[in-house]
Design an enzyme around this catalytic site. Structure first.
Site, mmCIF file in Angstrom:
data_model
loop_
_atom_site.group_PDB
_atom_site.id
_atom_site.type_symbol
_atom_site.label_atom_id
_atom_site.label_comp_id
_atom_site.label_asym_id
_atom_site.label_seq_id
_atom_site.Cartn_x
_atom_site.Cartn_y
_atom_site.Cartn_z
ATOM 1 N N ASP A 37 -3.919 5.473 1.986
ATOM 2 C CA ASP A 37 -4.230 6.392 3.085
ATOM 3 C C ASP A 37 -5.721 6.520 3.301
ATOM 4 O O ASP A 37 -6.518 6.061 2.479
ATOM 5 C CB ASP A 37 -3.624 7.780 2.807
ATOM 6 C CG ASP A 37 -4.196 8.403 1.536
ATOM 7 O OD1 ASP A 37 -4.602 7.658 0.626
ATOM 8 O OD2 ASP A 37 -4.258 9.644 1.445
ATOM 9 N N CYS A 79 -3.688 25.225 -31.332
ATOM 10 C CA CYS A 79 -3.494 26.653 -31.612
ATOM 11 C C CYS A 79 -2.688 26.886 -32.890
ATOM 12 O O CYS A 79 -2.855 27.911 -33.550
ATOM 13 C CB CYS A 79 -2.829 27.344 -30.422
ATOM 14 S SG CYS A 79 -3.940 27.465 -29.000
ATOM 15 N N ASP A 98 -1.714 6.280 -8.113
ATOM 16 C CA ASP A 98 -2.378 6.586 -6.850
ATOM 17 C C ASP A 98 -2.818 5.253 -6.232
ATOM 18 O O ASP A 98 -3.086 4.294 -6.931
ATOM 19 C CB ASP A 98 -3.573 7.507 -7.115
ATOM 20 C CG ASP A 98 -4.010 8.234 -5.854
ATOM 21 O OD1 ASP A 98 -3.386 7.996 -4.788
ATOM 22 O OD2 ASP A 98 -4.954 9.029 -5.915
ATOM 23 N N SER A 99 -2.888 5.227 -4.908
ATOM 24 C CA SER A 99 -3.076 3.955 -4.194
ATOM 25 C C SER A 99 -4.517 3.466 -4.183
ATOM 26 O O SER A 99 -4.774 2.317 -3.843
ATOM 27 C CB SER A 99 -2.627 4.129 -2.759
ATOM 28 O OG SER A 99 -3.466 5.074 -2.116
ATOM 29 N N ASP A 103 -0.873 16.976 -9.879
ATOM 30 C CA ASP A 103 -1.715 16.260 -10.845
ATOM 31 C C ASP A 103 -3.107 16.846 -10.742
ATOM 32 O O ASP A 103 -3.530 17.262 -9.668
ATOM 33 C CB ASP A 103 -1.783 14.763 -10.530
ATOM 34 C CG ASP A 103 -2.744 14.484 -9.382
ATOM 35 O OD1 ASP A 103 -2.370 14.759 -8.227
ATOM 36 O OD2 ASP A 103 -3.869 14.027 -9.639
ATOM 37 N N CYS A 122 0.765 24.806 -28.975
ATOM 38 C CA CYS A 122 0.123 23.486 -29.055
ATOM 39 C C CYS A 122 -0.408 23.219 -30.462
ATOM 40 O O CYS A 122 -0.583 24.143 -31.262
ATOM 41 C CB CYS A 122 -0.998 23.365 -28.017
ATOM 42 S SG CYS A 122 -2.597 23.984 -28.580
ATOM 43 N N HIS A 153 -4.904 21.433 -26.094
ATOM 44 C CA HIS A 153 -4.481 22.785 -25.711
ATOM 45 C C HIS A 153 -4.333 22.902 -24.191
ATOM 46 O O HIS A 153 -3.320 23.398 -23.695
ATOM 47 C CB HIS A 153 -5.462 23.852 -26.208
ATOM 48 C CG HIS A 153 -5.229 25.179 -25.552
ATOM 49 N ND1 HIS A 153 -4.230 26.045 -25.957
ATOM 50 C CD2 HIS A 153 -5.804 25.738 -24.455
ATOM 51 C CE1 HIS A 153 -4.213 27.094 -25.147
ATOM 52 N NE2 HIS A 153 -5.163 26.943 -24.227
ATOM 53 N N GLY A 179 -6.750 4.873 -2.170
ATOM 54 C CA GLY A 179 -7.333 5.321 -0.909
ATOM 55 C C GLY A 179 -8.362 6.419 -1.127
ATOM 56 O O GLY A 179 -9.487 6.351 -0.629
ATOM 57 N N PHE A 180 -7.984 7.409 -1.922
ATOM 58 C CA PHE A 180 -8.877 8.538 -2.210
ATOM 59 C C PHE A 180 -10.205 8.056 -2.799
ATOM 60 O O PHE A 180 -11.279 8.506 -2.398
ATOM 61 C CB PHE A 180 -8.174 9.492 -3.184
ATOM 62 C CG PHE A 180 -8.980 10.712 -3.535
ATOM 63 C CD1 PHE A 180 -8.945 11.842 -2.735
ATOM 64 C CD2 PHE A 180 -9.770 10.734 -4.682
ATOM 65 C CE1 PHE A 180 -9.690 12.974 -3.065
ATOM 66 C CE2 PHE A 180 -10.510 11.857 -5.016
ATOM 67 C CZ PHE A 180 -10.467 12.971 -4.205
ATOM 68 N N CYS A 198 0.446 30.388 -28.212
ATOM 69 C CA CYS A 198 0.502 29.009 -27.713
ATOM 70 C C CYS A 198 1.079 28.110 -28.805
ATOM 71 O O CYS A 198 0.723 28.222 -29.969
ATOM 72 C CB CYS A 198 -0.884 28.527 -27.297
ATOM 73 S SG CYS A 198 -0.894 26.790 -26.772
HETATM 74 ZN ZN LIG Z 1 -2.910 26.000 -27.550
#
Ligand SMILES: [Zn+2]
Length: 380
Positions: free
Chosen positions: A144, A306, A90-91, A263, A303, A332, A93-94, A301
């Site tokens: 920006d 889990c 990201d630049s 994102d 992951c 997770h 700016g935000f 899940c």
């Molecule tokens: Zn999980």
């Protein structure tokens, strides 16, 4: 660099492939946020194992700490953090407009005080692109002006004019080898301003286009409207990125509106408060209801958390302040966001995205707490 592979029949959802210097990114994609050169609490091996193939870094934060001298000496951001996959930066700016104390908005950038120690800094198109060039990101964002959603029409217009002018200045700056640059469409929920900004950016022919000025504290219908207003003008053959969004249910709805890239800090941010995302909405693992619940966070899940731990154990870790608890929730949640996008891509490819979208929305019950957390995005 971007191939549009398929468009959904029931919506604007798109299946695509973005080829960067550090690898191929299948879209729609969720990008984990590594603001300070680290996806909070998750190491690069874990990110790879859970299918993350592109992450974010941030110009504003990395320029302040560790500073460009260190990042230059390290050989850029990939080498510094030992992440060999694609990176989007990201630049800044935000952050300049949301985090720093602005001293003066000038013709070619903003003079501001660092949120950290108050030191006087300057960031504009030339500086932001220079930093991103040295970071060596695969995708750089233009600098920006990102105004708050409470801006007056006059302030919004000034922000859009600055954004268009600065986009032109960014376009002229040298890039790292193979580095792509995305423009950012601003304009709030003003249709004329969104159109004007989008058309001006398309004239500059960027490698992709982001919809900015969302996730700035606005209510959800306003956010959806802002994305729709920006998206309709964007060329089909370039990737579209909605910045700083959103919950899993919002991501599915935004895919249906033609967005390819996302994102958000939510997965790791709410994990640190003991909140886990599931297909039915988010749950607070700290709650007493999970005291003797020996199921995983989410049945089915895949992951690491889990596969190995129960809700009861994770609740215990969180309640006694063991770091492993928030690490496992981060693992997770991040995998959950990545998996939703994998399922979205499979559904678009298989022609069943319409059914997938309906089912996802029917199952997912959003919680106010998470929606409020989304509004607090300064960390991005
Ligand atoms: Zn999980």
């Amino acid at each position: 660099m971007f191939e549009l592979l398929k468009t959904d029949v029931s919506s604007k959802a798109r299946l695509g492939r973005l080829t960067t210097t550090h690898g191929v990114v299948d879209t729609p994609v969720f990008m984990s946020v590594g603001t300070q050169a680290s996806v909070k609490a998750i190491d690069p091996r874990e990110l790879r194992d859970m299918g993350a193939n592109i992450i974010l870094g941030n110009t504003y934060h990395l320029n302040i700490r560790p500073g460009m001298e260190i990042l230059r000496a390290a050989g850029g951001l990939h080498a510094f953090m030992n992440w060999q996959g694609p990176i989007l930066t990201d630049s800044g700016g935000f952050q300049v407009f949301s985090l720093a104390t602005i001293r003066k908005i000038q013709q070619h950038g903003v003079e501001f005080r660092s949120h950290l120690d108050g030191s006087l800094l300057f960031l504009g198109p030339k500086e932001a692109m220079g930093i991103q060039r040295e970071l060596g990101s695969d995708i750089a964002m233009v600098f920006d002006d990102c105004p708050p959603h409470t801006s007056t029409p006059r302030e919004l217009r000034a922000a859009v004019e600055r954004t268009m002018r600065w986009a032109g200045e960014c376009r002229e700056q040298p890039r790292a080898p193979g580095q792509m640059v995305f423009g950012i469409v601003q304009g709030g929920i003003n249709p004329e301003l969104r159109e004007e900004c989008a058309r001006a950016l398309i004239q500059l022919d960027f490698n992709g286009y982001a919809i900015g000025g969302v996730s700035v504290g606005e209510p959800e219908p306003e956010m959806m409207r802002a994305v729709e207003l920006g998206e309709q003008f964007l060329p089909a053959d370039k990737p579209r990125y909605a910045m700083g969004l959103g919950t899993p249910a919002q991501l599915v709805e935004l895919v249906a509106r033609g967005v390819d890239m996302f994102d958000c800090v939510l997965p790791t941010r709410v994990a640190r408060n003991g909140t886990a995302f599931t297909r039915k909405g988010s749950i607070s693992i700290k709650g007493g209801a999970y005291k003797a619940d020996f199921r995983p966070i989410e049945e089915g899940c895949d992951c690491f958390a889990c596969q190995n731990f129960t809700r009861a154990y994770l609740r215990h870790l969180l309640n006694v302040g063991e770091i492993l608890g928030l690490r496992m929730l981060s693992v997770h949640n991040t995998r959950m966001f990545i998996k939703v996008m994998e399922d979205v891509r499979a559904a678009i490819a298989g022609g069943s995205f319409g059914a997938f979208r309906r089912e996802f929305a029917a199952n997912y019950v959003p919680t106010q707490k998470v929606l409020l957390a989304r509004a607090a995005v300064a960390e991005r």
